[in-house]
Motif scaffolding. Structure first.
Motif: not given
Lengths: 363, 248
Positions: A104, A169, A228, A257, A259
């Motif tokens: 990550d 992503d 989202q 996803a 941040r």
């Protein structure tokens, strides 16, 4: 003293309220704010009160993600659409697969690299459009006004500087099968490097239906809610067709996803003037008020504006100004907010962060 | 290093200035007070119009954003009420940028902003537009490797300090109050406070005060804050204008 002002006001306020507001906006707002009892603004809110955001997501069917956000009379629609950018068309940046596996990434160096990847390839394309009649200042049929262009630049730079979207992503990679010994376990066969085949480009269109102040806040909230809500279809490289194929099963589509959760809070600073009051009451002149989430009328009257973007998600304690992580400060137009006032504004922005987080989580 | 500047190099404009600092070269011109288009006319004050022209190509949304920022900052400096129903037009042409500018890790609109502000102010001074105060600005960055802020770094220093945690631009008025602030990156309020303090030191430290950074006076006359520098420029201008009186 109070009785004399009470007696003087009915005579001077013989104009109806909206006309007083239009003819002399500054004394109108000052009269509201310095009224001894209520200390309310002209729109009925107190100085520290934000408008509650109304968020609705998934309203547009042709988008990968969409949201409608309302802050009072400011309403914004945001749609996110993903399009494929083939690797051979992605010029100016060469992706090198990380050697240390998919940890990550939180290192500053990696963020920097990702930021470079996203910005040189222009994978995030926000656009701001003001609809006809959204604000009286906007003249339709012209080139995008400087208001729209300024908003766009602010959104674009915040999108990149917060590294909201992970480059991971957006990459579509392909792992070539290894034709080694089939008895070797699968984990050890994954030695061949991932090949980058395509990118998702996100077109983020923000459309203002109406603007009644705090346009940036509303636009950013709409953008956050839409991102989202975004589901990108599962895309994979097909070596036989030599093209990227998208899976039409909605269950396999995956969300982005994001941040953190950077949330903006706008403030307008209203400086009282001493010379408006004919009764000679200069007791509390030169006062100033910092109004949260100003509407269009207040933005027109106030010169100094402050916009703070905070993210309290990463820290343990909530709502304390010292722990809030500030992502951006924009302050312009005057000298009322100094170092001391900024502390209380960060506190107010942190409270706003909580409220927005709840509103976004409830959709 | 203080910026180098020349006032009124353009003889057709009402006021102009060239400005060079840290590799940025900007030419500013001011026309005003002139007639204003009816659409932009304000009954009680002057309309300010700021145009930023990039070094390469035509203006983009980035330039519009810079114009909005400059407009806000300059409106709090210019005494617009003294020139009602007129226009003050400020044009800033960027003519040179440091070559490392593109990949120094700081948003280019932040790194150029203090220079644009200074140029605009010098051009306004040259045009003798009434001002309520002066303005000094500086860029300050906090690298992620160390927590000591770097004030007005050159592009080369930025390149070496990479990666950068946060970048800030602060503008102070003549009396030391914070007029404008643009900050970007990841930072706490405490870091922001330190950045303000460091910039304040460079922008408006009183001359002759017991400053902590005696190292600044190493280059002889280059010592002192940006405020001192700006006052020196104005003194030079007034001396030149009053030479017919003082020459006797």
């Amino acid at each position: 003293m109070a009785s004399t002002t009470e007696a003087a006001h009915p005579a001077s306020l013989s104009l109806p309220r909206p006309i007083f507001a239009a003819v002399s906006p500054h004394p109108f707002l000052q009269a509201h704010l310095s009224a001894s009892k209520s200390r309310q603004r002209a729109n009925g809110r107190t100085a520290h009160e934000f408008r509650a955001p109304l968020v609705n997501t998934g309203s547009l069917t042709h988008c990968n993600g969409s949201a409608v956000v309302r802050l009072g009379n400011t309403s914004v629609v945001c749609g996110v659409r993903g399009e494929l950018l083939k690797a051979e068309d992605a010029q100016g940046y060469t992706y090198t697969p990380p050697s240390n596996g998919d940890n990550d990434d939180t290192e500053e160096d990696d963020l920097e690299e990702e930021r470079k990847e996203l910005s040189t390839l222009r994978l995030l394309v926000p656009n701001v459009e003001l609809s006809t009649g959204s604000t009286p200042a906007y003249i339709p049929g012209n080139a995008p006004s400087s208001t729209a262009q300024t908003l766009l630049t602010r959104l674009h730079s915040l999108l990149h500087s917060t590294s909201l979207i992970r480059a991971r992503d957006l990459r579509i990679t392909y792992t070539p099968p290894s034709f080694s010994d089939p008895s070797v376990p699968v984990e050890e066969q994954e030695q061949a490097d991932d090949e980058l085949k395509a990118y998702w480009t996100l077109y983020i269109d923000i459309f203002f239906i109406s603007i009644d102040g705090s346009a940036f806040d509303a636009a950013w909230l709409a953008l956050l809610a839409a991102l989202q809500n975004t589901r990108l279809p599962a895309a994979s490289w097909d070596p036989d067709f030599e093209t990227v194929l998208c899976d039409d099963d909605p269950k396999k589509a995956r969300a982005l996803a994001l941040r953190g959760l950077p949330v903006p809070a706008s403030f307008a600073v209203f400086e009282g003037r001493g010379d408006w009051d004919e009764s000679g009451d200069d007791k509390d002149v030169e006062d100033s008020w910092v109004l949260s989430d100003p509407d269009a009328f207040e933005e027109g009257v106030c010169r100094e504006a402050v916009c703070l973007v905070v993210d309290c998600g990463g820290t343990g304690k909530r709502g304390s100004a010292t722990d809030a992580v500030v992502r951006r400060v924009e302050k312009n137009g005057g000298a009322v907010v100094g170092r001391g006032e900024m502390r209380s504004l960060v506190m107010r922005a942190a409270e706003r962060w909580e409220a927005v987080k709840k509103a976004l989580a409830s959709v | 290093m203080h910026p180098t500047t020349q006032l009124s190099p353009l003889h057709r404009a009402d006021g102009s200035a060239t400005y060079t600092s840290n590799g940025y070269t900007i030419i500013g011109a001011v026309n005003g007070p002139i007639e204003v288009q009816r659409r932009d006319e304000l009954p009680t004050e002057a309309t300010l119009e700021v145009n930023v022209r990039p070094a390469v190509g035509v203006g983009s949304p980035r330039e519009r954003h810079l114009e909005t920022l400059l407009h806000g900052a300059l409106r709090s400096v210019v005494l617009t009420e003294s020139l009602p129903r007129s226009l003050v037009q400020i044009t800033l042409q960027v003519s040179g940028m440091p070559s490392e500018e593109g990949d120094c890790g700081v948003s280019s609109s932040l790194s150029i902003l203090p220079h644009l502000l200074h140029t605009a102010l010098l051009a306004l001074l040259s045009a003798s537009i009434p001002l309520s105060t002066i303005l000094t600005a500086a860029l300050v960055v906090i690298p992620s490797s160390s927590s000591t802020p770097l004030v007005s770094p050159t592009a080369n220093q930025l390149l070496r300090a990479k990666p950068i945690r946060s970048a800030h631009v602060f503008a102070f008025s003549g009396d030391g109050s914070l007029l404008m602030n643009e900050s970007d990156g990841v930072f706490s309020l405490q870091e922001w406070d330190e950045a303000v303090e460091a910039t304040e030191e460079v922008c408006c430290k009183e001359e002759g005060g017991v400053g902590l950074s005696e190292g600044m006076e190493v280059d002889g006359r280059e010592g002192g804050s940006l405020d001192t520098w700006l006052r020196e420029v104005v003194r030079g201008k007034v001396n030149w204008e009053m030479r017919w009186k003082t020459a006797r």
